[in-house]
Design a protein around this motif. Structure first.
Motif, short mmCIF file in Angstrom:
data_model
loop_
_atom_site.label_atom_id
_atom_site.label_comp_id
_atom_site.label_asym_id
_atom_site.label_seq_id
_atom_site.Cartn_x
_atom_site.Cartn_y
_atom_site.Cartn_z
N ARG A 77 0.86 -1.20 -0.09
CA ARG A 77 0.11 -0.04 -0.07
C ARG A 77 0.75 1.23 -0.08
O ARG A 77 0.80 2.18 0.75
N THR A 78 1.85 1.13 -1.07
CA THR A 78 2.87 2.44 -0.92
C THR A 78 2.73 2.95 -2.55
O THR A 78 1.81 2.13 -3.55
N ALA A 79 3.12 4.12 -2.80
CA ALA A 79 2.94 4.72 -4.30
C ALA A 79 3.94 3.87 -5.06
O ALA A 79 5.05 3.62 -4.84
N PHE A 80 3.47 3.76 -6.35
CA PHE A 80 4.15 3.03 -7.39
C PHE A 80 5.14 4.20 -8.25
O PHE A 80 4.44 4.83 -8.73
N GLY A 81 6.46 4.06 -8.06
CA GLY A 81 7.24 4.91 -8.50
C GLY A 81 7.79 4.82 -9.83
O GLY A 81 8.01 5.84 -10.65
N PRO A 82 8.05 3.60 -10.42
CA PRO A 82 8.48 3.48 -11.62
C PRO A 82 7.87 3.61 -12.91
O PRO A 82 8.21 3.09 -13.88
N TRP A 83 6.80 4.48 -13.05
CA TRP A 83 6.11 4.71 -14.11
C TRP A 83 6.96 5.49 -15.08
O TRP A 83 6.91 4.95 -16.34
N VAL A 84 8.00 6.12 -14.69
CA VAL A 84 8.90 6.72 -15.81
C VAL A 84 9.56 5.77 -16.56
O VAL A 84 10.06 5.86 -17.62
N VAL A 85 9.86 4.55 -15.95
CA VAL A 85 10.38 3.35 -16.67
C VAL A 85 9.32 2.51 -17.28
O VAL A 85 9.50 2.12 -18.57
N PHE A 86 8.38 2.30 -16.70
CA PHE A 86 7.27 1.34 -17.17
C PHE A 86 6.48 1.74 -18.36
O PHE A 86 6.37 1.10 -19.30
N ALA A 87 6.17 3.10 -18.43
CA ALA A 87 5.20 3.61 -19.74
C ALA A 87 6.26 3.70 -20.91
O ALA A 87 5.78 3.07 -21.90
N PRO A 88 7.59 4.05 -20.86
CA PRO A 88 7.98 4.14 -22.05
C PRO A 88 8.57 2.55 -22.75
O PRO A 88 8.41 2.33 -23.81
N ALA A 89 8.74 1.62 -21.80
CA ALA A 89 9.01 0.34 -21.90
C ALA A 89 7.86 -0.42 -22.64
O ALA A 89 7.89 -1.07 -23.61
N LEU A 90 6.63 -0.11 -22.20
CA LEU A 90 5.46 -0.44 -22.64
C LEU A 90 5.16 -0.24 -23.71
O LEU A 90 4.78 -0.83 -24.80
N VAL A 91 5.51 1.34 -24.36
CA VAL A 91 5.30 1.91 -25.46
C VAL A 91 6.02 1.30 -26.44
O VAL A 91 5.54 0.67 -27.65
N ILE A 92 7.39 1.06 -26.24
CA ILE A 92 8.38 0.43 -26.94
C ILE A 92 8.09 -1.02 -27.63
O ILE A 92 8.04 -1.31 -28.55
#
Length: 520
Positions: A274-289
């Motif tokens: 129940r903490t904030a999910f930090g790695p959006w900056v890595v997850f989003a570009p990797a998912l798009v690529i």
């Protein structure tokens, strides 16, 4: 001393003023010319001229834009030749001139023109030397065809060198903390260009196959579909081109799996704790690529299927086997995966469970192995394409037997065909429809040996890149290895060095050289 320094500074200032004024006059002259053209030409032509001038200007600022334009318009050669038979200019050569011109102007502006030393230069030079020798010693029927073919191969090496120089090998110290080097970002530009060009061709081919509803009568296949051929005007080179696209796209998609796995694990920990999910900056570009790579790979494979090219299907199978073998770090795992896949296919074939279109398409392939001399073989609609190809193979063998050392001259298969052809096969197809026999016929034993040495060196370098790199760089190396496998197998039945495909191949060779270089 002070007088000489003052004189030197005055001279520099004067040259600087002249350079600025010259640049302004040049831009004014270009603007005046475009204005007159827009005023007097039709609207659509004016818009095309203005857009082309804008893109050319952008290419002069960034040579990689010239690379993108070259690769995008290069495959249109056959289409434009069909629409405008009298058109003397090859769009791929226009793109090549734009790319090379932009590179040269950038070098002049920086007062430093650098030609990089590539690891493929020596085997390429050996092949070019033997090919040139075949044009001087063999007394070819058409020297012009030979020179054009030699230029094609030289351009392949030149494109690779320009790609390497335009991307550059930057020190890791120039990178932002935690980010890629500037050179790494430009490698991404090259890869993205390769995929965008492939996606555009795949879209055209799938439209021709599924939605256009019409096409050349010889391309009609069961199900009221037409074989896909993109802008290449022939299904075989189109299928071969798609075979050069999908392995790179699949490698790009699969290279993002570790990053997505790590991001998913972080997300799961964030949910459970129940903490904030930090790695959006890595997850989003990797998912798009990953999604973009998977989409291009799927579209390219679908278009390759729609080409109904047996050579392309065999090449794609070989590429898939190579990717299965070399993708895992542990070679025994890759061999087990490839062996299992081959066993599954053989089992399906043995029990008659393969799709009917595959069985029907390969039902007569055994004729390639059973017939050694097609003279006297009865010709019908069923066996025409195979007998025609075998007849051209036989003509190539006749050329090689008569000229065993240096052949009839590079690029001179068609010019020499009438002298060595079989009686029932009057018209040449441009090449022998097997690259190895074609090389043997045109450049003899020496040329074929040089060609095999060249590709042996390229494959060895790719294996080294796959063994010594990790992450996305290793993924790209494995993808390129699969591309080479496709070319090697497909060209048992064809010649893919046509319709500006060598320009695309040159960019892929440049990518290979960048993968081998450190910190690229």
């Amino acid at each position: 001393m002070s007088i000489s320094l003052t004189t030197e500074n005055t001279e520099k200032n004067r040259l600087g003023v002249l350079r600025v004024l010259g640049g302004k006059f040049l831009f004014a002259f270009i603007a005046l010319g475009l204005g007159l053209a827009i005023a007097r030409l039709p609207l659509t032509l004016s818009a095309a001229l203005f857009g082309g001038a804008a893109l050319a200007a952008l290419a002069m600022l960034q040579p990689l834009v010239g690379l993108s334009l070259m690769l995008l318009i290069g495959p249109a050669k056959a289409l434009l030749a069909a629409v405008y038979p009298s058109m003397p200019i090859d769009p791929g050569q226009i793109g090549m001139a734009l790319f090379a011109g932009a590179w040269l102007l950038r070098g002049l502006a920086r007062r430093r023109i650098h030609w990089p030393a590539l690891p493929i230069t020596l085997p390429f030079a050996l092949f070019l030397f033997v090919a040139a020798l075949s044009l001087t010693v063999a007394h070819p029927r058409s020297p012009l065809d030979g020179v054009q073919e030699l230029i094609k191969w030289a351009e392949m090496l030149a494109v690779a060198a320009l790609v390497v120089d335009c991307v550059g090998v930057e020190s890791a110290a120039t990178a932002s903390p935690g980010g890629p080097t500037p050179a790494g970002r430009r490698v991404g530009w090259v890869v993205a260009t390769l995929l965008i060009v492939g996606a555009a061709q795949a879209a055209i081919g799938l439209w021709e196959y599924g939605w256009r509803g019409t096409g050349p009568a010889p391309f009609l296949i069961p199900g009221n579909h037409y074989r896909a051929y993109g802008t290449f005007e022939q299904p075989n080179p189109f299928g071969g081109f798609m075979g050069m696209v999908w392995p790179i796209a699949a490698a790009v998609a699969l290279s993002q799996v570790p990053a997505l796995r790590r991001a998913a694990a972080s997300a799961w920990r964030a949910v459970t704790q129940r903490t904030a999910f930090g790695p959006w900056v890595v997850f989003a570009p990797a998912l798009v690529i990953a999604l973009a790579g998977a989409a291009v790979a799927a579209a390219s494979l679908a278009a390759l299927y729609a080409s109904y090219s047996r050579g392309s299907w065999l090449g794609a199978a070989a590429a898939a086997v190579v990717m299965l073998i070399f993708w895992p770090r542990r070679r025994w795992v890759g061999l087990a995966l490839a062996g299992g896949g081959l066993a599954a296919v053989l089992g399906l074939y043995q029990f008659g469970l393969l799709p009917s279109f595959l069985s029907a398409r390969f039902a007569d392939v055994g004729d390639f192995l059973q017939v050694s001399d097609v003279r006297g073989v009865p010709i019908n609609d069923t066996n025409f394409s195979i007998v025609e190809r075998l007849a051209h193979w036989q003509a190539a063998v006749n050329m090689a037997q008569a000229n065993p050392v240096l052949g009839v001259g590079l690029g001179n298969y068609e010019a020499a065909y009438d002298e060595y052809r079989l009686i029932n096969w009057k018209y040449a197809l441009g090449h022998a429809h097997m690259i190895y026999l074609n090389m043997l016929a045109e450049t003899g034993v020496l040329g074929l040996a040089a060609y095999l040495v060249l590709w042996g060196a390229i494959i060895a370098l790719t294996l080294r890149a796959a063994a010594r790199t990790a992450g996305p760089r290793r993924a790209l190396a494995v993808g390129l290895l699969a591309v080479w496998a496709h070319l090697a197998v497909h060209q048992l039945l064809d010649n893919l060095y046509v319709d500006n495909i060598p320009l695309y191949l040159g960019a892929q060779l440049g990518l290979l050289c960048l993968l081998i270089a450190p910190n690229s």
